[in-house]
Design an enzyme around this catalytic site. Structure first.
Site, PDB file in Angstrom:
ATOM      1  N   CYS A 104       0.900  -1.407  -0.112  1.00 44.09           N
ATOM      2  CA  CYS A 104      -0.034   0.112   0.161  1.00 44.09           C
ATOM      3  C   CYS A 104       0.806   1.364  -0.141  1.00 44.09           C
ATOM      4  O   CYS A 104       0.078   2.360  -0.005  1.00 44.09           O
ATOM      5  CB  CYS A 104      -0.811  -0.111   1.220  1.00 44.09           C
ATOM      6  SG  CYS A 104      -0.148   0.252   2.696  1.00 44.09           S
ATOM      7  N   CYS A 128       1.424  -4.110   8.633  1.00 49.21           N
ATOM      8  CA  CYS A 128       1.304  -2.680   8.155  1.00 49.21           C
ATOM      9  C   CYS A 128      -0.116  -2.389   8.637  1.00 49.21           C
ATOM     10  O   CYS A 128      -1.132  -2.980   8.726  1.00 49.21           O
ATOM     11  CB  CYS A 128       1.106  -2.707   6.573  1.00 49.21           C
ATOM     12  SG  CYS A 128       0.563  -1.036   5.748  1.00 49.21           S
ATOM     13  N   CYS A 184      -2.999  -1.977   5.381  1.00 52.08           N
ATOM     14  CA  CYS A 184      -3.191  -2.704   4.485  1.00 52.08           C
ATOM     15  C   CYS A 184      -3.190  -4.122   5.256  1.00 52.08           C
ATOM     16  O   CYS A 184      -3.739  -5.116   4.829  1.00 52.08           O
ATOM     17  CB  CYS A 184      -2.453  -2.960   3.390  1.00 52.08           C
ATOM     18  SG  CYS A 184      -0.944  -3.254   3.529  1.00 52.08           S
ATOM     19  N   CYS A 242      12.669  -7.108  12.586  1.00 47.81           N
ATOM     20  CA  CYS A 242      13.240  -8.062  11.651  1.00 47.81           C
ATOM     21  C   CYS A 242      12.379  -8.324  10.663  1.00 47.81           C
ATOM     22  O   CYS A 242      11.112  -8.755  10.649  1.00 47.81           O
ATOM     23  CB  CYS A 242      13.221  -9.206  12.454  1.00 47.81           C
ATOM     24  SG  CYS A 242      14.323 -10.682  11.684  1.00 47.81           S
TER      25      CYS A 242
END
Length: 144
Positions: free
Chosen positions: A64, A110, A113, A133
């Protein structure tokens, strides 16, 4: 019809993507990117394209485009995946408990999204002591 737009402190739209918008963006992903971002996969260590990248910019979500990490927070962890000690904005990543593979870890996704990014561990450098990570395939570098 009004929509409720949610903005992060840094000014980015965090409104969750509608399923149709997410599907449209996902259509341009490679099989590996799709496996990592949508199926919560992991790329093999020391194989990611961004592991040794030193270019300046912001690492954004490959799905996104939301800024996730600044290049200045990237460090060499020796783990085989790009590592960062703090996100671009804490509101841009979402943390979830991950109890897969017989261990307890903190998965990060995220915030816009819901794409899988990787995991965060409490063994990073100062000033945060954290190590984000991240799978290279979940990110792209925006050099602007």
């Amino acid at each position: 019809m009004a929509t409720d737009t949610r903005r992060s402190r840094s000014g980015f739209d965090l409104t969750p993507l509608a399923p149709a918008a997410r599907d449209k963006l996902a259509a341009r992903l490679t099989d590996e990117e799709r496996h990592i971002l949508l199926d919560h996969g992991t790329e093999r260590p020391f194989c990611g394209t961004l592991l040794h990248n030193k270019e300046a910019g912001a690492y954004v979500c490959r799905l996104c485009g939301l800024p996730l990490f600044k290049s200045g927070t990237k460090f060499e962890s020796g783990t085989g995946w790009p590592s960062f000690y703090e996100p671009y904005d804490k509101e841009h990543v979402r943390e979830l408990s991950d109890r897969s593979y017989g261990m307890v870890r903190t998965e990060i996704r995220c915030a816009r999204c819901d794409g899988h990014l990787g995991h965060v561990f409490p063994d990073g450098p100062q000033p945060t002591g954290l190590r984000y990570c991240i799978n290279s395939a979940a990110l792209k570098l925006d050099e602007r």
